[in-house]
Scaffold this motif. Structure first.
Motif, PDB file in Angstrom:
ATOM      1  N   LYS A 109       0.809  -1.208   0.000  1.00 25.77           N
ATOM      2  CA  LYS A 109       0.000   0.000   0.000  1.00 25.77           C
ATOM      3  C   LYS A 109       0.854   1.276   0.000  1.00 25.77           C
ATOM      4  O   LYS A 109       0.608   2.187  -0.759  1.00 25.77           O
ATOM      5  N   GLU A 110       1.817   1.329   0.892  1.00 23.75           N
ATOM      6  CA  GLU A 110       2.701   2.492   0.903  1.00 23.75           C
ATOM      7  C   GLU A 110       3.984   2.047   0.230  1.00 23.75           C
ATOM      8  O   GLU A 110       4.980   1.780   0.889  1.00 23.75           O
ATOM      9  N   ALA A 111       3.930   1.929  -1.109  1.00 27.03           N
ATOM     10  CA  ALA A 111       4.996   1.264  -1.862  1.00 27.03           C
ATOM     11  C   ALA A 111       6.366   1.889  -1.640  1.00 27.03           C
ATOM     12  O   ALA A 111       7.366   1.190  -1.600  1.00 27.03           O
ATOM     13  N   GLU A 112       6.394   3.187  -1.458  1.00 20.34           N
ATOM     14  CA  GLU A 112       7.680   3.900  -1.370  1.00 20.34           C
ATOM     15  C   GLU A 112       8.570   3.354  -0.247  1.00 20.34           C
ATOM     16  O   GLU A 112       9.770   3.208  -0.399  1.00 20.34           O
ATOM     17  N   HIS A 113       7.939   3.004   0.867  1.00 15.82           N
ATOM     18  CA  HIS A 113       8.766   2.628   2.017  1.00 15.82           C
ATOM     19  C   HIS A 113       9.383   1.239   1.885  1.00 15.82           C
ATOM     20  O   HIS A 113      10.352   0.932   2.549  1.00 15.82           O
ATOM     21  N   VAL A 114       8.809   0.386   1.012  1.00 17.71           N
ATOM     22  CA  VAL A 114       9.416  -0.943   0.848  1.00 17.71           C
ATOM     23  C   VAL A 114      10.385  -1.014  -0.326  1.00 17.71           C
ATOM     24  O   VAL A 114      11.100  -1.996  -0.498  1.00 17.71           O
ATOM     25  N   GLN A 140       3.163  12.928   8.140  1.00 17.20           N
ATOM     26  CA  GLN A 140       1.798  12.467   7.838  1.00 17.20           C
ATOM     27  C   GLN A 140       1.806  11.434   6.708  1.00 17.20           C
ATOM     28  O   GLN A 140       0.747  11.071   6.191  1.00 17.20           O
ATOM     29  N   ASN A 141       3.008  10.958   6.337  1.00 17.16           N
ATOM     30  CA  ASN A 141       3.146  10.052   5.187  1.00 17.16           C
ATOM     31  C   ASN A 141       2.254   8.816   5.293  1.00 17.16           C
ATOM     32  O   ASN A 141       1.508   8.487   4.376  1.00 17.16           O
ATOM     33  N   PHE A 142       2.381   8.095   6.393  1.00 16.65           N
ATOM     34  CA  PHE A 142       1.600   6.859   6.544  1.00 16.65           C
ATOM     35  C   PHE A 142       0.133   7.158   6.844  1.00 16.65           C
ATOM     36  O   PHE A 142      -0.749   6.418   6.429  1.00 16.65           O
ATOM     37  N   GLY A 143      -0.105   8.233   7.568  1.00 18.38           N
ATOM     38  CA  GLY A 143      -1.479   8.634   7.863  1.00 18.38           C
ATOM     39  C   GLY A 143      -2.271   8.803   6.575  1.00 18.38           C
ATOM     40  O   GLY A 143      -3.395   8.307   6.444  1.00 18.38           O
ATOM     41  N   PHE A 175      15.138   6.263   6.485  1.00 13.17           N
ATOM     42  CA  PHE A 175      14.061   5.335   6.130  1.00 13.17           C
ATOM     43  C   PHE A 175      13.176   6.052   5.108  1.00 13.17           C
ATOM     44  O   PHE A 175      12.708   7.166   5.366  1.00 13.17           O
ATOM     45  N   ALA A 176      12.959   5.390   3.955  1.00 13.18           N
ATOM     46  CA  ALA A 176      12.252   6.060   2.845  1.00 13.18           C
ATOM     47  C   ALA A 176      10.850   6.524   3.231  1.00 13.18           C
ATOM     48  O   ALA A 176      10.337   7.496   2.673  1.00 13.18           O
ATOM     49  N   GLY A 177      10.235   5.866   4.200  1.00 12.04           N
ATOM     50  CA  GLY A 177       8.882   6.263   4.601  1.00 12.04           C
ATOM     51  C   GLY A 177       8.857   7.420   5.585  1.00 12.04           C
ATOM     52  O   GLY A 177       7.781   7.891   5.973  1.00 12.04           O
ATOM     53  N   ALA A 178      10.021   7.889   5.991  1.00 10.08           N
ATOM     54  CA  ALA A 178      10.080   8.908   7.046  1.00 10.08           C
ATOM     55  C   ALA A 178      10.346  10.298   6.502  1.00 10.08           C
ATOM     56  O   ALA A 178      10.908  10.459   5.421  1.00 10.08           O
TER      57      ALA A 178
END
Ligand code: 87F
Length: 502
Positions: free
Chosen positions: A95-100, A251-254, A222-225
């Motif tokens: 779902k949050e492809a960027e972080h993986v 607010q990235n994951f939110g 961390f790419a999701g941060a």
């Protein structure tokens, strides 16, 4: 005096020493030294699962101590423990492809149960942002539900292909991962720093390892941060090791997981999040940082056994010596010292000395018939090998004092080691030279991906480890000594540490 001989004879002790002792010097073959210490101190064992290891009781006991200390500090902050599933459906995971991105080759998948193919593949968690934030999107409704402060203690799997190293790089490891949700950006930022402070406190005060706290560069975060903070330690082979990390997720994951809350002003808002983790890797750092040519050296605050009493046994005085040793044990326990009485009669005292040294027990108390006659015992410090003769009635007090000294001294040594291994650099060539000399380089860095790439390419694979925390702690960068010309491009930069990493 305690000389380690008994009626079982000397030959047994000498014979055993050959098989139990570490056979290489830490300074000569660091990697082999590490492998031997891990095995000979009975910390871990390999298994038939490549890249996976057993945490034997002695290393698990160290982990339990880290857990106790960290858990207590997190609870003081109001963090609650919970447990989320080991498996993450593929659709959720992506779902949050960027972080993986970049991590996908390391993800292990469950595709089948018995003979039945699953409709959807399940990832074995390498980290739990996705599965946790799916729950959060259901749980969070209004500002009254915030802050939400949850931690989980669990295992994670990352199917790495690099050569495994016990505690440092294994396909499965243990950690805690904290995931918090806040109403305001400031609260999330404060949380990130509070956690990093707790990590630092535990690593410096319990593990006695000095660290550099800082912020990761854009490339290394961390790419999701929004930003990543870290504490970095320097190992004796010149490589840096991350001891804990705390991310501001903004607010990235939110946004990606549809987490929203009704704010105090009556409007729907996206909350601010953090995530943070510390893993069993820190046990590897502990071994590397303090161990010596005789094996493990444990700081008292993290040692599963802080003191061991080794009675010197002879047939004619055995009873009295054992009785005095048992009494001593009780006195030490009264002082809250974790003590073991090694009264096994199947091993010689000399053999026991070697084994407890190998296992890094900070303090050994030797008690033989002649000692008893003179109402004294011998205290042996594992870290310095210093011996001290102490009157029996003051052994407990002396032990407490010596343990405190060992803790302090190990930390001071670690701090000194870091300080003497930092080289001030002004150019990429300086960084390269520093890294080749197994040092940590400190210079200024603008933080750009371009400069980082250049450094990586020229400096033997070294990258920035962390950048000064000052901008996070004190607001926008002011003109001060943390600021200067980037070692690569010459533009404005801030103090940054560069090195190779585990
Ligand atoms: C490996 C495979 C898939 C690290 C991975 O640092 C995903 C990942 O997201 C991944 N390796 N990461 C980053 C983990 C971020 C963060 N999670 C919570 C932490 C601390 C604890």
């Amino acid at each position: 005096m305690a000389d380690g001989k008994n009626d079982k004879g000397k030959s047994q002790r000498d014979g055993d020493k050959k098989t139990t002792g570490v056979t290489v010097k830490k300074s000569e073959d660091f990697s082999e030294w590490y492998t031997q210490v891990v095995q000979k101190a009975d910390l871990a064992d390999y298994t038939s699962v490549s890249g996976c290891m057993v945490f034997k009781p002695y290393s698990y006991a160290i982990w339990e101590k880290v857990r106790q200390l960290l858990d207590a500090r997190l609870k003081q902050l109001g963090v609650k423990n919970a447990y989320f599933p080991l498996f993450i459906p593929e659709s959720l995971f992506k779902k949050e492809a960027e972080h993986v991105e970049g991590f996908t080759p390391e993800v292990a998948w469950v595709t089948q149960a018995g003979d039945t193919k699953l409709d959807e593949r399940l990832a074995v968690r390498p980290t739990s942002e996705t599965i946790i934030y799916e729950s959060y999107s259901k749980w969070i409704r209004s500002w009254r539900d915030l802050p939400l402060l949850i931690n989980q203690w669990c295992n994670v799997v990352r199917w790495e292909f690099k050569y495994p190293k016990p505690f440092i790089r294994t396909r499965e490891f243990l950690w805690q991962e904290g995931h918090t949700v806040h109403e305001t950006e400031k609260q999330a930022g404060d949380m990130v720093l509070a956690i990093l402070g707790i990590y630092r406190e535990i690593v410096e005060q319990a593990l006695a390892i000095h660290v550099i706290p800082g912020r990761k560069s854009e490339q290394e975060k961390f790419a999701g941060a929004v930003y990543t903070t870290t504490i970095e330690a320097l190992m004796p082979d010149g490589k840096a090791l991350q001891m804990g990390t705390s991310h501001n997720l903004g607010q990235n994951f939110g946004k990606a997981f549809g987490i929203s809350f009704l704010g105090k002003g009556g409007k729907r808002e996206t909350p601010w999040q953090t995530s943070w983790g510390m893993s069993t890797r820190v046990i590897g750092a502990l071994i590397m940082a303090h161990g010596d040519d005789h094996g493990l050296v444990l700081p008292p605050n993290i040692a599963p056994i802080q003191a061991v009493i080794v009675p010197i046994l002879f047939e004619d005085s055995k009873k009295e010596v054992l009785a005095a040793a048992a009494k001593l044990k009780k006195e030490l326990e009264k002082e809250n010292i974790i003590v073991e009485l090694d009264d096994r009669e199947t091993y010689t005292a000399g053999w026991k000395f070697n084994v407890w040294e190998l296992k890094g027990v900070p303090l050994r108390i030797e008690l033989g018939p002649r000692d008893l006659q003179q109402k004294q015992a011998v205290l042996f410090r594992r870290d310095t090998a210093a011996k001290e003769t102490v009157k029996l009635e003051s052994v407990a007090a002396a032990a407490g004092k010596t343990l405190a000294e060992i803790q302090q001294s190990l930390y001071q040594k670690s701090k000194q080691q870091l300080e003497i291994n930092i080289v001030t650099v002004k150019s990429v060539a300086d960084i390269t030279a520093a890294v080749k000399g197994k040092k940590l380089a400190r210079g200024f860095f603008c933080g750009s991906a371009k400069c980082e790439e250049e450094i990586k390419a020229k400096a033997d694979g070294a990258a920035s480890r962390c950048m000064s925390m000052a901008p996070l702690e004190k607001g926008p960068i002011q003109k001060r000594d943390e600021q200067g010309k980037c070692a690569a491009c010459g533009k404005e930069g801030i103090t940054t540490w560069f090195g190779k990493a585990y």
